[in-house]
Design a protein around this motif. Structure first.
Motif, PDB file in Angstrom:
ATOM      1  N   ASP A 153      13.302  42.851 -45.970  1.00  0.00           N
ATOM      2  CA  ASP A 153      13.486  44.207 -46.490  1.00  0.00           C
ATOM      3  C   ASP A 153      14.059  44.177 -47.907  1.00  0.00           C
ATOM      4  OD1 ASP A 153      12.489  45.385 -44.203  1.00  0.00           O
ATOM      5  OD2 ASP A 153      14.460  45.612 -43.257  1.00  0.00           O
ATOM      6  N   ILE A 154      14.976  43.240 -48.156  1.00  0.00           N
ATOM      7  CA  ILE A 154      15.513  43.082 -49.513  1.00  0.00           C
ATOM      8  C   ILE A 154      14.398  42.658 -50.469  1.00  0.00           C
ATOM      9  CG2 ILE A 154      17.109  41.732 -50.943  1.00  0.00           C
ATOM     10  CD1 ILE A 154      18.919  41.518 -48.425  1.00  0.00           C
ATOM     11  N   LEU A 155      13.542  41.756 -49.997  1.00  0.00           N
ATOM     12  CA  LEU A 155      12.412  41.300 -50.816  1.00  0.00           C
ATOM     13  C   LEU A 155      11.467  42.449 -51.140  1.00  0.00           C
ATOM     14  CD1 LEU A 155      10.731  39.005 -52.107  1.00  0.00           C
ATOM     15  CD2 LEU A 155       9.694  38.637 -49.855  1.00  0.00           C
ATOM     16  N   MET A 156      11.200  43.327 -50.157  1.00  0.00           N
ATOM     17  CA  MET A 156      10.275  44.442 -50.393  1.00  0.00           C
ATOM     18  C   MET A 156      10.794  45.357 -51.514  1.00  0.00           C
ATOM     19  SD  MET A 156       7.823  43.734 -48.455  1.00  0.00           S
ATOM     20  CE  MET A 156       8.358  42.021 -48.467  1.00  0.00           C
ATOM     21  N   VAL A 333      -0.502  46.560 -34.393  1.00  0.00           N
ATOM     22  CA  VAL A 333       0.689  46.052 -33.708  1.00  0.00           C
ATOM     23  C   VAL A 333       1.933  46.874 -34.037  1.00  0.00           C
ATOM     24  CG1 VAL A 333       2.270  44.080 -33.537  1.00  0.00           C
ATOM     25  CG2 VAL A 333      -0.212  43.698 -33.509  1.00  0.00           C
ATOM     26  N   PHE A 334       2.072  47.304 -35.317  1.00  0.00           N
ATOM     27  CA  PHE A 334       3.319  47.948 -35.748  1.00  0.00           C
ATOM     28  C   PHE A 334       3.205  49.453 -35.988  1.00  0.00           C
ATOM     29  CE2 PHE A 334       3.998  43.535 -37.271  1.00  0.00           C
ATOM     30  CZ  PHE A 334       5.184  43.267 -36.610  1.00  0.00           C
ATOM     31  N   GLY A 335       1.993  49.966 -36.170  1.00  0.00           N
ATOM     32  CA  GLY A 335       1.854  51.353 -36.578  1.00  0.00           C
ATOM     33  C   GLY A 335       1.940  51.439 -38.091  1.00  0.00           C
ATOM     34  N   ASP A 338       6.601  52.248 -42.136  1.00  0.00           N
ATOM     35  CA  ASP A 338       7.966  52.716 -41.917  1.00  0.00           C
ATOM     36  C   ASP A 338       8.406  52.549 -40.458  1.00  0.00           C
ATOM     37  OD1 ASP A 338       8.194  53.513 -44.589  1.00  0.00           O
ATOM     38  OD2 ASP A 338       7.235  55.444 -44.160  1.00  0.00           O
ATOM     39  N   GLU A 339       7.481  52.054 -39.626  1.00  0.00           N
ATOM     40  CA  GLU A 339       7.790  51.870 -38.200  1.00  0.00           C
ATOM     41  C   GLU A 339       7.857  50.392 -37.826  1.00  0.00           C
ATOM     42  OE1 GLU A 339       5.198  54.712 -35.836  1.00  0.00           O
ATOM     43  OE2 GLU A 339       4.182  54.710 -37.790  1.00  0.00           O
ATOM     44  N   MET A 340       7.976  49.509 -38.821  1.00  0.00           N
ATOM     45  CA  MET A 340       7.911  48.074 -38.560  1.00  0.00           C
ATOM     46  C   MET A 340       9.211  47.548 -37.952  1.00  0.00           C
ATOM     47  SD  MET A 340       5.779  46.223 -41.597  1.00  0.00           S
ATOM     48  CE  MET A 340       5.619  44.698 -40.652  1.00  0.00           C
ATOM     49  N   LYS A 346       6.279  40.710 -31.039  1.00  0.00           N
ATOM     50  CA  LYS A 346       5.260  41.311 -31.896  1.00  0.00           C
ATOM     51  C   LYS A 346       4.698  40.302 -32.885  1.00  0.00           C
ATOM     52  CE  LYS A 346       6.653  46.151 -31.595  1.00  0.00           C
ATOM     53  NZ  LYS A 346       7.115  47.355 -32.317  1.00  0.00           N
ATOM     54  N   LEU A 347       5.543  39.401 -33.376  1.00  0.00           N
ATOM     55  CA  LEU A 347       5.048  38.365 -34.282  1.00  0.00           C
ATOM     56  C   LEU A 347       4.067  37.447 -33.571  1.00  0.00           C
ATOM     57  CD1 LEU A 347       8.320  37.372 -36.194  1.00  0.00           C
ATOM     58  CD2 LEU A 347       6.442  38.799 -37.031  1.00  0.00           C
ATOM     59  N   ILE A 348       4.349  37.140 -32.327  1.00  0.00           N
ATOM     60  CA  ILE A 348       3.434  36.289 -31.546  1.00  0.00           C
ATOM     61  C   ILE A 348       2.093  36.991 -31.340  1.00  0.00           C
ATOM     62  CG2 ILE A 348       3.056  35.251 -29.260  1.00  0.00           C
ATOM     63  CD1 ILE A 348       6.092  34.664 -29.220  1.00  0.00           C
TER      64      ILE A 348
END
Length: 488
Positions: A153-156, A333-335, A338-340, A346-348
């Motif tokens: 999130d910091i990277l984004m 998978v995430f929508g 903003d819903e991640m 979920k990563l799998i």
């Protein structure tokens, strides 16, 4: 008289030593292909001075002389470059892993890393591997995913400030991200490399990586004489800074444990906590023992992860069809972005993204080659090669070999689909293989999946210039890894 006897013994020892080297030297030259050699400098004269040209020349020699090639250096020194998957398998699957030793070039890492899991061998390596394996149990990795998500999130936020403003060299940016994750998961400390890239510790880690690359190319790099040079003294100064930081963190954490500050042995333990709870023969590991492993984890997991992330984003920027398929899977998978909510489950579930990452690690493996030194007689290409010989297992050459991968330069994630009949075996080893494979490969894949998922959900990637590769201990690009970003 005594001096004459001593002189005679020294001469006899030197003659015997050189004779043994000569026998091995002739064995290799008589049984393996080798380029033309200079009478004194061996095949060193074939190689240009720049790192990209050295890498390109090495690959061209494999193309010209075959999968196993002998290269020579002064004083009867010869090593075998191996890219034959059958021979690589025989070397890496030796059931006696205690007799697996890294090549002599890895000794240049010991001033910083000591003899941790990367550089140790024999009983010490076996004991440390046994201690460290639980560190990567799925319950521990669950806690690490939270760190990966937070740092992503910091990277984004950092990348959003660069979107739409032309080319961005993504490597130093994700390198800082990877350092933040490694420090928090390894030591439980935040170094804020993304927010404060100019702190003493962060800059020293970056400088140390460059210092090792310089040492590998220096004529005295493998010798203790290097330590007497100005560059050797500079590396010593950096080592002191890094050791002091790690020692301080270890000491403070040990004091917390001794003062009965409880540490849960659950998912939120970091690597350091696990080492502080470990013991060998009923005795806890010393601070020096722990520092070896913490620094090794930092070294192995920092630059390699950054390389894997940056090169995967680079390849996605140049293959928009693949990038779109990844994006569609992420939405499923995430929508929305903003819903991640990043979880290990979920990563799998991101099967196509995993195929993309695996194909990226094939085309641009973060570790382009593995060094080994034989500890016993070993059959290579049907020839019995004696102990002491250094080998370079060329991961990059194998993973670009058309005998193993049809149309090897094509970026094709479908090679790694469950329906693919492509038998990769030991022709695909981005994390090495056998008993000394990379202990942190599950950690690395979760890290890559987390950050790439967030990048693709937030940005469209567009291509920049083609990379110019150089193969040091870590695969790098001499002209940066440049892409363009557009916010979705």
């Amino acid at each position: 008289m005594i001096l004459l006897v001593l002189f005679t013994l020294v001469i006899a020892y030197a003659v015997n030593f050189l004779y043994k080297k000569w026998k091995v030297y002739r064995l290799l030259l008589d049984n393996f292909k080798t380029p033309p050699r200079h009478p004194i400098f061996g095949t060193l004269t074939i190689f240009p001075k720049t790192a990209p040209e050295i890498f390109k020349t090495l690959l061209s020699l494999i193309d010209k002389y075959g999968k196993n090639v002998v290269l020579t250096r002064p004083i009867l020194d010869a090593q075998i470059i191996i890219s034959d998957a059958k021979d690589v398998e025989a070397i890496l699957t030796n059931p006696n892993t205690k007799k697996a030793r890294k090549a002599s070039v890895y000794q240049t890492l010991e001033p910083w890393l000591g003899t941790g899991l990367l550089t140790s061998y024999g009983e010490k390596w076996f004991t440390r591997r046994k201690i460290l394996t639980p560190s990567f149990h799925f319950s521990i990795l669950d806690g690490f995913v939270d760190v990966m998500s937070k740092q992503s999130d910091i990277l984004m936020k950092h990348l959003k400030s660069m979107a739409g403003k032309g080319e961005v060299d993504i490597y130093p940016i994700v390198n800082a991200f990877a350092l933040d994750i490694i420090c928090e998961t390894a030591m439980g400390v935040t170094v804020n490399a993304q927010a404060d890239p100019n702190s003493e510790y962060v800059t020293s880690v970056k400088k140390m990586s460059l210092a090792f690359q310089e040492r590998l190319r220096h004529p005295l790099g493998k010798s203790g004489l290097y330590n007497l040079t100005s560059k050797g003294q500079y590396q010593k100064t950096l080592t002191t800074i890094l050791h002091n930081f790690t020692n301080k963190v270890i000491g403070e954490r040990r004091d917390q444990l001794l003062s009965n500050t409880k540490v849960d042995k659950g998912s939120h333990m970091n690597f350091l906590d696990i080492l502080l709870h470990a013991s060998v023969g009923g005795k806890p590991l010393t601070n020096a023992d722990i520092r070896e492993e913490v620094d090794t984890f930092l070294f192995e997991g920092h630059d390699t992860t950054a390389s894997g992330i940056a090169f995967t984003l680079y390849l996605l920027s140049r293959h928009t069809d693949v990038q779109e398929k990844v994006y569609q899977e992420l939405k499923k998978v995430f929508g929305g972005k903003d819903e991640m909510e990043i979880t290990k489950k979920k990563l799998i579930d991101l099967e196509y993204l995993e195929m993309v990452i695996k194909e990226s690690l094939r085309i641009l493996p973060p570790v382009p080659g593995i060094g080994r030194q034989l500890m016993e007689d070993t059959l290579i290409g049907g020839i019995k090669v004696p102990p002491g010989v250094n080998l370079l297992l060329s991961i990059y050459a194998m993973q670009h070999d058309p005998d193993y991968y049809p149309n090897p330069e094509k970026f094709d994630p479908e090679r790694f689909s469950s329906q693919s009949d492509n038998k990769r075996t030991f022709a695909y080893i981005p994390f090495s293989a056998g008993g000394r494979n990379c202990i942190g490969q599950k950690f690395a894949l979760l890290d890559l999946k987390t950050v790439i998922a967030k990048v693709i959900m937030n940005f469209k990637l567009l291509p920049g210039p083609e990379v110019i590769l150089q193969g040091d201990l870590i695969l790098k690009s001499s002209n940066g890894i440049r892409i363009r970003l557009e916010q979705r």
